[in-house]
Design a protein around this motif. Structure first.
Motif, short mmCIF file in Angstrom:
data_model
loop_
_atom_site.label_atom_id
_atom_site.label_comp_id
_atom_site.label_asym_id
_atom_site.label_seq_id
_atom_site.Cartn_x
_atom_site.Cartn_y
_atom_site.Cartn_z
N ASP A 1 0.81 -1.24 0.00
CA ASP A 1 0.00 0.00 0.00
C ASP A 1 0.83 1.28 0.00
O ASP A 1 0.31 2.37 -0.19
CB ASP A 1 -0.96 0.02 1.20
N PHE A 2 2.15 1.16 0.23
CA PHE A 2 3.04 2.32 0.28
C PHE A 2 2.49 3.40 1.21
O PHE A 2 2.50 4.60 0.90
CB PHE A 2 3.27 2.90 -1.12
N GLY A 3 1.97 2.94 2.35
CA GLY A 3 1.30 3.85 3.28
C GLY A 3 2.20 4.88 3.92
O GLY A 3 1.72 5.88 4.46
N THR A 4 3.52 4.67 3.85
CA THR A 4 4.43 5.65 4.46
C THR A 4 4.72 6.83 3.54
O THR A 4 5.37 7.79 3.95
CB THR A 4 5.76 4.98 4.84
N PHE A 5 4.25 6.74 2.28
CA PHE A 5 4.51 7.82 1.32
C PHE A 5 3.30 8.74 1.21
O PHE A 5 2.16 8.34 1.46
CB PHE A 5 4.82 7.23 -0.06
N ALA A 6 3.56 9.96 0.83
CA ALA A 6 2.47 10.92 0.58
C ALA A 6 1.67 10.46 -0.63
O ALA A 6 2.17 9.72 -1.50
CB ALA A 6 3.05 12.30 0.33
N GLY A 7 0.41 10.88 -0.69
CA GLY A 7 -0.48 10.45 -1.77
C GLY A 7 0.07 10.69 -3.15
O GLY A 7 -0.05 9.85 -4.04
N ASN A 8 0.73 11.84 -3.38
CA ASN A 8 1.22 12.15 -4.72
C ASN A 8 2.53 11.44 -5.05
O ASN A 8 3.00 11.49 -6.17
CB ASN A 8 1.40 13.66 -4.88
N ALA A 9 3.14 10.77 -4.03
CA ALA A 9 4.40 10.05 -4.27
C ALA A 9 4.17 8.55 -4.44
O ALA A 9 5.05 7.85 -4.95
CB ALA A 9 5.36 10.29 -3.11
N MET A 10 3.00 8.06 -4.04
CA MET A 10 2.73 6.62 -4.10
C MET A 10 2.84 6.08 -5.52
O MET A 10 3.43 5.02 -5.77
CB MET A 10 1.33 6.32 -3.55
N PHE A 11 2.25 6.81 -6.47
CA PHE A 11 2.24 6.34 -7.85
C PHE A 11 3.66 6.19 -8.38
O PHE A 11 3.99 5.18 -9.03
CB PHE A 11 1.45 7.30 -8.74
N ALA A 12 4.51 7.16 -8.11
CA ALA A 12 5.88 7.13 -8.62
C ALA A 12 6.63 5.92 -8.08
O ALA A 12 7.37 5.24 -8.82
CB ALA A 12 6.60 8.42 -8.25
N VAL A 13 6.46 5.63 -6.79
CA VAL A 13 7.13 4.49 -6.18
C VAL A 13 6.58 3.18 -6.75
O VAL A 13 7.34 2.26 -7.09
CB VAL A 13 6.96 4.51 -4.65
N ALA A 14 5.25 3.08 -6.85
CA ALA A 14 4.63 1.87 -7.39
C ALA A 14 5.03 1.66 -8.84
O ALA A 14 5.30 0.54 -9.28
CB ALA A 14 3.11 1.97 -7.26
N LYS A 15 5.07 2.72 -9.62
CA LYS A 15 5.44 2.65 -11.03
C LYS A 15 6.87 2.13 -11.18
O LYS A 15 7.16 1.26 -12.02
CB LYS A 15 5.30 4.03 -11.68
N LYS A 16 7.76 2.65 -10.35
CA LYS A 16 9.16 2.22 -10.42
C LYS A 16 9.29 0.73 -10.10
O LYS A 16 10.04 -0.01 -10.76
CB LYS A 16 10.01 3.05 -9.46
N LYS A 17 8.56 0.28 -9.08
CA LYS A 17 8.62 -1.13 -8.71
C LYS A 17 8.07 -2.02 -9.82
O LYS A 17 8.62 -3.08 -10.13
CB LYS A 17 7.83 -1.37 -7.42
N ALA A 18 6.95 -1.60 -10.42
CA ALA A 18 6.34 -2.38 -11.50
C ALA A 18 7.29 -2.48 -12.70
O ALA A 18 7.44 -3.54 -13.31
CB ALA A 18 5.01 -1.75 -11.91
N GLU A 19 7.94 -1.39 -13.03
CA GLU A 19 8.85 -1.39 -14.18
C GLU A 19 10.10 -2.22 -13.89
O GLU A 19 10.65 -2.87 -14.79
CB GLU A 19 9.23 0.05 -14.54
N THR A 20 10.55 -2.23 -12.64
CA THR A 20 11.69 -3.08 -12.26
C THR A 20 11.33 -4.55 -12.42
O THR A 20 12.13 -5.35 -12.92
CB THR A 20 12.10 -2.80 -10.80
N LEU A 21 10.12 -4.91 -12.00
CA LEU A 21 9.64 -6.28 -12.16
C LEU A 21 9.51 -6.65 -13.63
O LEU A 21 9.82 -7.77 -14.05
CB LEU A 21 8.31 -6.46 -11.44
N ALA A 22 9.05 -5.68 -14.45
CA ALA A 22 8.91 -5.92 -15.88
C ALA A 22 10.27 -6.20 -16.51
O ALA A 22 10.42 -7.10 -17.35
CB ALA A 22 8.24 -4.73 -16.55
N ASP A 23 11.28 -5.46 -16.09
CA ASP A 23 12.63 -5.69 -16.60
C ASP A 23 13.11 -7.10 -16.24
O ASP A 23 13.75 -7.78 -17.05
CB ASP A 23 13.60 -4.66 -16.02
#
Length: 386
Positions: A63-85
């Motif tokens: 849930d990335f609950g420790t991040f601010a609402g506008n930062a959650m997407f960036a963190v989730a996006k980075k993780k998803a793209e790392t998994l895609a790689d």
């Protein structure tokens, strides 16, 4: 307009549901967001296409609950793209199973019925957060006690009032069986008569499965179809023609029916394993009529508001039809399944074939309908002539 999960306001307006809201990041890489039903932060999911297997790999990101609402997407996006790689270079996403909830999610990955039970009875419980190595019998004894005390929803009136009854032993057994299977895949049984013996807390209640006795013959089922609401008539007619669970029938999409070969693929069912069956002419014609002017992803059986049927929506028209037709008041959607299976057994169809069509085991067919098979055999023998 494409969904933009990076916008906090847009995420907050999304309605809670089991299927995540997906945003395409690049070819074969999707980021999903599932809003919380309890007003929490919601959870993020990655879905990556694997060229080697021809299937998608799915992983929960948290849930990335420790991040601010506008930062959650960036963190989730980075993780998803790392998994895609990782996947695109031949790697495999390994799901880390640490807690009871992790074990349940791993088990329910391809079992939608199990996932629904876990959502109702496990994920929101204290036991879900316990580490598997620290799981003890007392934790599951406490969970089971709360489950047994929890009433079952029978129906909901049009004004929203819910009607409950005491949870039946057979229902408790079904809920525990799925939970027990999920834990057994990951955790070995503990030594008997010790706190480590977690499995002892989930033993089935003996003699809990009552005999299914209410049967509607063909004449009664035909009469019912005359009184049921117009938009529910095709759905109820299908229940009369096919020995399927109401939930499996309601979950069918237009693409699941191949009208040229009269074959039906049933994917959303209790055991979670897809099966393909050949339909008789009358049932095939009914399903073919339901596909007219619909997209492949549309519900095969659709309510007047365009939504698929579910247990809360089919109860009212069936109850009203039963009342109008003067049938036994305790007849339900499952009564039609039982009646159809009864007809197949008494007609002499092999029990293995009936089990395969209806999506259950031969053991269950024998337990509930074996006596009918014996009666059919006696009748057949009595009609032999020398």
């Amino acid at each position: 307009m494409a969904l933009d999960l990076s916008r906090v306001g847009e995420r907050e307006r999304l309605k809670a549901r089991r299927e995540p809201y997906w945003q395409r990041l690049r070819a074969g890489c999707f980021l999903g967001f599932r809003p919380s039903k309890r007003g929490g932060k919601g959870s993020w999911i990655a879905r990556i296409y694997d060229d080697d297997t021809g299937k998608y790999q799915v992983k929960s990101l948290g849930d990335f609950g420790t991040f601010a609402g506008n930062a959650m997407f960036a963190v989730a996006k980075k993780k998803a793209e790392t998994l895609a790689d990782l996947v695109e270079t031949g790697g495999e996403i390994r799901v880390k199973v640490e807690t009871v909830a992790d074990a349940c999610r791993e088990y329910a990955a391809d079992r939608p019925e199990a996932e629904k039970r876990f959502q109702r009875y496990v994920y929101g419980e204290p036991v879900a957060k316990i580490k598997l190595e620290k799981l003890r019998r007392r934790h599951l004894v406490e969970w089971r006690k709360r489950l047994e005390e929890r009433p079952s929803l029978v129906s909901r009136s049009r004004d929203g009032d819910a009607h409950f009854r005491k949870r039946a032993p057979s229902t408790v057994n079904r809920d525990m069986a799925v939970f027990r299977a999920a834990l057994a895949r990951i955790k070995s049984p503990g030594a008997p008569n010790t706190e480590a013996a977690w499995q002892e807390a989930l033993k089935s209640i003996p003699n809990a499965n009552g005999q299914r006795t209410l049967y509607l013959d063909r004449a009664q089922r035909k009469l019912m179809l005359k009184f049921v609401a117009a938009d529910a008539e095709p759905f109820v007619r299908a229940l009369c023609l096919l020995p399927l669970r109401p939930g499996a029938l309601a979950g069918l999409k237009v693409a699941d029916f191949e009208r040229w070969t009269s074959e039906l693929t049933i994917g959303q069912d209790k055991n979670g394993k897809p099966r393909r069956i050949q339909l008789p002419d009358e049932a095939a014609k009914l399903l073919a009529d339901q596909t007219e002017n619909k997209l492949p992803t549309a519900p095969l059986f659709m309510r007047s508001n365009g939504k698929p049927w579910n247990k809360d929506s089919w109860k009212h028209p069936i109850a009203a039809g039963v009342l109008e037709a003067g049938l036994p008041k305790n007849a339900t959607a499952y009564t039609f399944r039982h009646s159809t299976i009864t007809d197949l057994v008494t007609a002499g169809l092999p029990l293995l074939t009936i089990a395969q069509i209806s999506g259950t085991s031969v053991e269950m067919i024998e337990r509930h309908y074996g006596h009918l098979a014996s009666d059919a055999a006696v009748k057949a023998l009595s009609e032999l002539e020398l």
